[in-house]
Design a protein around this motif. Structure first.
Motif, PDB file in Angstrom:
ATOM      1  N   TRP A 241       3.051  11.543   2.205  1.00  0.00           N
ATOM      2  CA  TRP A 241       2.602  10.184   2.611  1.00  0.00           C
ATOM      3  C   TRP A 241       1.120  10.297   3.163  1.00  0.00           C
ATOM      4  O   TRP A 241       0.851  10.995   4.106  1.00  0.00           O
ATOM      5  N   ASP A 242       0.099   9.504   2.646  1.00  0.00           N
ATOM      6  CA  ASP A 242      -1.226   9.330   3.148  1.00  0.00           C
ATOM      7  C   ASP A 242      -1.595   8.117   2.740  1.00  0.00           C
ATOM      8  O   ASP A 242      -1.713   7.336   1.736  1.00  0.00           O
ATOM      9  N   PRO A 243      -1.994   7.263   3.884  1.00  0.00           N
ATOM     10  CA  PRO A 243      -2.187   5.986   3.863  1.00  0.00           C
ATOM     11  C   PRO A 243      -3.585   5.875   3.108  1.00  0.00           C
ATOM     12  O   PRO A 243      -3.763   4.611   2.506  1.00  0.00           O
ATOM     13  N   ALA A 244      -4.567   6.659   3.066  1.00  0.00           N
ATOM     14  CA  ALA A 244      -5.681   6.677   2.307  1.00  0.00           C
ATOM     15  C   ALA A 244      -5.359   6.537   0.734  1.00  0.00           C
ATOM     16  O   ALA A 244      -5.911   5.756  -0.043  1.00  0.00           O
ATOM     17  N   ARG A 245      -4.245   7.038   0.522  1.00  0.00           N
ATOM     18  CA  ARG A 245      -3.900   7.166  -0.939  1.00  0.00           C
ATOM     19  C   ARG A 245      -2.739   6.064  -1.377  1.00  0.00           C
ATOM     20  O   ARG A 245      -2.941   5.541  -2.391  1.00  0.00           O
ATOM     21  N   HIS A 246      -1.896   5.783  -0.336  1.00  0.00           N
ATOM     22  CA  HIS A 246      -0.906   4.781  -0.664  1.00  0.00           C
ATOM     23  C   HIS A 246      -0.861   3.399  -0.294  1.00  0.00           C
ATOM     24  O   HIS A 246      -0.171   2.711  -0.740  1.00  0.00           O
ATOM     25  N   VAL A 247      -1.856   3.240   0.576  1.00  0.00           N
ATOM     26  CA  VAL A 247      -2.170   1.788   1.088  1.00  0.00           C
ATOM     27  C   VAL A 247      -3.259   1.173   0.339  1.00  0.00           C
ATOM     28  O   VAL A 247      -4.465   1.694   0.272  1.00  0.00           O
ATOM     29  N   ARG A 248      -3.119  -0.056   0.070  1.00  0.00           N
ATOM     30  CA  ARG A 248      -4.116  -0.878  -0.527  1.00  0.00           C
ATOM     31  C   ARG A 248      -4.105  -2.465   0.072  1.00  0.00           C
ATOM     32  O   ARG A 248      -3.345  -2.776   0.264  1.00  0.00           O
ATOM     33  N   MET A 438       9.150   0.748 -17.637  1.00  0.00           N
ATOM     34  CA  MET A 438       7.935  -0.044 -17.853  1.00  0.00           C
ATOM     35  C   MET A 438       7.016   0.927 -17.026  1.00  0.00           C
ATOM     36  O   MET A 438       5.718   0.345 -17.120  1.00  0.00           O
ATOM     37  N   LEU A 439       7.158   1.961 -16.261  1.00  0.00           N
ATOM     38  CA  LEU A 439       6.187   2.710 -15.863  1.00  0.00           C
ATOM     39  C   LEU A 439       5.221   3.595 -16.768  1.00  0.00           C
ATOM     40  O   LEU A 439       5.785   4.279 -17.413  1.00  0.00           O
ATOM     41  N   ASP A 440       4.058   3.288 -16.651  1.00  0.00           N
ATOM     42  CA  ASP A 440       3.132   4.125 -17.639  1.00  0.00           C
ATOM     43  C   ASP A 440       1.397   4.332 -16.760  1.00  0.00           C
ATOM     44  O   ASP A 440       0.740   3.690 -17.254  1.00  0.00           O
ATOM     45  N   TRP A 441       1.647   5.052 -15.666  1.00  0.00           N
ATOM     46  CA  TRP A 441       0.510   5.305 -14.899  1.00  0.00           C
ATOM     47  C   TRP A 441       0.575   6.688 -14.583  1.00  0.00           C
ATOM     48  O   TRP A 441       0.870   7.061 -13.353  1.00  0.00           O
ATOM     49  N   PRO A 442      -0.111   7.468 -15.682  1.00  0.00           N
ATOM     50  CA  PRO A 442      -0.447   8.943 -15.389  1.00  0.00           C
ATOM     51  C   PRO A 442      -1.243   9.109 -14.077  1.00  0.00           C
ATOM     52  O   PRO A 442      -2.302   8.436 -13.908  1.00  0.00           O
ATOM     53  N   ALA A 443      -0.731  10.105 -13.127  1.00  0.00           N
ATOM     54  CA  ALA A 443      -1.717  10.104 -11.945  1.00  0.00           C
ATOM     55  C   ALA A 443      -3.034  10.878 -12.268  1.00  0.00           C
ATOM     56  O   ALA A 443      -3.919  10.572 -11.537  1.00  0.00           O
ATOM     57  N   GLU A 444      -3.140  11.354 -13.289  1.00  0.00           N
ATOM     58  CA  GLU A 444      -4.564  11.840 -13.702  1.00  0.00           C
ATOM     59  C   GLU A 444      -5.531  10.668 -13.968  1.00  0.00           C
ATOM     60  O   GLU A 444      -6.569  10.969 -14.188  1.00  0.00           O
ATOM     61  N   LEU A 445      -4.899   9.414 -14.219  1.00  0.00           N
ATOM     62  CA  LEU A 445      -5.880   8.546 -14.759  1.00  0.00           C
ATOM     63  C   LEU A 445      -6.006   7.378 -13.566  1.00  0.00           C
ATOM     64  O   LEU A 445      -6.363   6.229 -13.594  1.00  0.00           O
ATOM     65  N   LEU A 446      -5.459   7.859 -12.344  1.00  0.00           N
ATOM     66  CA  LEU A 446      -5.615   7.103 -11.235  1.00  0.00           C
ATOM     67  C   LEU A 446      -7.024   6.540 -10.859  1.00  0.00           C
ATOM     68  O   LEU A 446      -7.834   7.627 -10.735  1.00  0.00           O
ATOM     69  N   LEU A 447      -7.325   5.413 -10.941  1.00  0.00           N
ATOM     70  CA  LEU A 447      -8.816   5.211 -10.231  1.00  0.00           C
ATOM     71  C   LEU A 447      -9.014   5.480  -8.839  1.00  0.00           C
ATOM     72  O   LEU A 447      -8.140   5.573  -8.037  1.00  0.00           O
ATOM     73  N   ALA A 448     -10.274   5.923  -8.559  1.00  0.00           N
ATOM     74  CA  ALA A 448     -10.773   6.409  -7.298  1.00  0.00           C
ATOM     75  C   ALA A 448     -10.472   5.292  -6.329  1.00  0.00           C
ATOM     76  O   ALA A 448     -10.710   3.988  -6.645  1.00  0.00           O
ATOM     77  N   ALA A 449      -9.755   5.791  -5.077  1.00  0.00           N
ATOM     78  CA  ALA A 449      -9.618   4.471  -4.028  1.00  0.00           C
ATOM     79  C   ALA A 449     -10.914   4.112  -3.759  1.00  0.00           C
ATOM     80  O   ALA A 449     -12.095   4.438  -3.935  1.00  0.00           O
TER      81      ALA A 449
END
Length: 449
Positions: A241-248, A438-449
């Motif tokens: 868990w990392d708020p900078a990573r998981h909270v929007r 329905m999940l299709d969100w590869p971690a390597e394509l994650l947008l920068a926070a």
């Protein structure tokens, strides 16, 4: 002489080396108690079911007359999924399908014309279902999750020279009774056999499937489910868990494809919470679009330190109903929560919501599985939490395993400050069959926070 199945059942599929080894070993005289254990999708259920079917197929009438055939599991639903569906769905067991007759949830099946008792043993009362039997062959599905007393009573009922047990399990705590009383005692238990399996032992798994499965588990569950280790649950549950990573910010919530529902944890002296789960459609770093899960919004009624705020279940239901009718996204949408999923123990609160015209469903409450699923989603960046979920955000960092329970072989979280986490767990675990494809969100394509 080793027990052999008829020739028509000898070569039903291409087996891996470890599967062949265990199949040959378990049918030998002296191998009374046979346990297949190890990682998920390793082929252990398949070969253990095959071994049981071959043993039954080889019975002659004189041997069968002396005892009963039994299939045991946590409940009839899990027995059907793990034992009978394996026969129905596995190409390698095609030759056996015509010899197996079972109606889902029935107390008996017929295999090669012989009656087989089908018994769910999920608590101490189940031991009475087995008492008095004389068991010839018994198949035990997921041995670590059935009641200890019932399992040991099953062993007591295997009183024939020809009796055999065929059991499967995934690893659990090293203090679990199955590990302590049996696996750790194998050197002196001369009629026990342990067959350890890893995913590489399953010849039907492709490399891509193995990689996908490996990516779905983290921490404790990776070590158990992928590495096949018997390890303790200790420390932080959501160490990733990392708020900078998981909270929007809720104000920047992307478009939602669906709002699956609200998971509700009801409390009288503790907080009551509701977590709304949605599936996004948002732009990825590669310019394409993908979907991941969001905890979009949170309802929370906390009575602690507020004498005037002590409300009855009906009053809390009214508060929840008003919250449910409010907008849950920062933009106009026709989407509404599809389900309200409530702690299955809170039947009275479900009734209060029903009286207000809100349909409800009891949540899936397999705690270990729900925690593992939530941890995997967080680890793979498949789950994001909006800042309108302050209870979940506050509880996640301190959520930890109960050290005292671990000493007794149980995986249990410390039951403190977990109400929003429980609400999230109910809705995520209960709706998994809807969101998983329905999940299709590869971690390597994650947008920068």
């Amino acid at each position: 002489m080793a027990t052999r199945a008829p020739k028509t059942f000898q070569a039903t599929a291409s087996l891996g080396r470890n599967q062949v080894r265990s199949l040959n070993a378990c049918l030998l005289p002296g191998a009374t108690f046979n346990l297949w254990e190890g990682s998920i999708r390793a082929g252990k259920t398949y070969v253990s079911v095959l071994a049981f079917l071959m043993a039954v197929a080889s019975l002659d009438d004189s041997a069968a007359a002396g005892g009963q055939l039994v299939v045991i599991g946590k409940n009839l639903g899990s027995i059907y999924r793990n034992f009978f569906r394996t026969i129905e769905d596995s190409p390698g067991l095609r030759a056996f399908r015509g010899a197996v007759s079972y109606r889902q949830n029935a107390p008996t099946a017929h295999i090669f014309g012989r009656e087989v008792q089908v018994i769910g043993v999920n608590d101490g009362r189940a031991e009475s279902k087995i008492r008095g039997m004389t068991i010839l062959y018994v198949y035990v599905d997921e041995a670590t999750v059935i009641d200890e007393t019932a399992f040991k009573q099953t062993l007591n009922r295997m009183s024939l020279d020809e009796s055999k047990l065929f059991a499967t399990t995934n690893p659990d705590s090293p203090a679990h009774w199955l590990k302590v009383d049996f696996i750790d005692q194998m050197r002196r238990l001369h009629d026990w056999r342990r067959y350890h399996f890893m995913m590489d032992d399953n010849p039907s798994l492709s490399a891509s499937v193995k990689l996908r499965l490996q990516s779905q588990y983290v921490g404790l569950w990776f070590r158990r489910m992928i590495l096949g280790e018997w390890v303790s649950a200790d420390g932080a549950i959501y160490g990733m868990w990392d708020p900078a990573r998981h909270v929007r910010p809720w104000a920047q919530l992307p478009q939602m494809r669906r709002l699956f529902g609200v998971g509700v944890d009801f409390g009288t002296n503790n907080p009551s919470t509701g977590l709304l789960l949605g599936l996004s459609r948002e732009k990825r770093r590669d310019g394409g679009y993908g979907s991941r899960l969001w905890l979009v919004d949170e309802w929370r009624h906390d009575t602690r330190g507020q004498e005037a705020a002590q409300l009855s279940p009906s009053q809390q239901a009214g508060l929840f109903a008003r919250w449910l009718d409010q907008p849950h996204t920062p933009y106009d949408t026709a989407l509404r929560p599809e389900f309200v999923i409530v702690d299955p123990a809170a039947l009275h609160f479900q009734r209060e919501l029903n009286l207000l015209g809100i349909p409800t469903a009891g949540g899936l409450n397999n705690v270990s599985y729900g925690i593992a699923t939530q941890a995997s989603l967080l680890s793979e960046d498949h789950l994001v939490v909006s800042d309108r979920c302050p209870g979940f955000i506050a509880e996640a960092p301190g959520y930890s395993w109960d050290a005292k329970a671990a000493l007794g072989g149980k995986d249990e979280p410390v039951k403190v400050n977990d109400h929003s986490l429980d609400g999230g767990r109910y809705v995520i675990a209960t709706t998994e069959n809807m969101w998983r494809p329905m999940l299709d969100w590869p971690a390597e394509l994650l947008l920068a926070a």
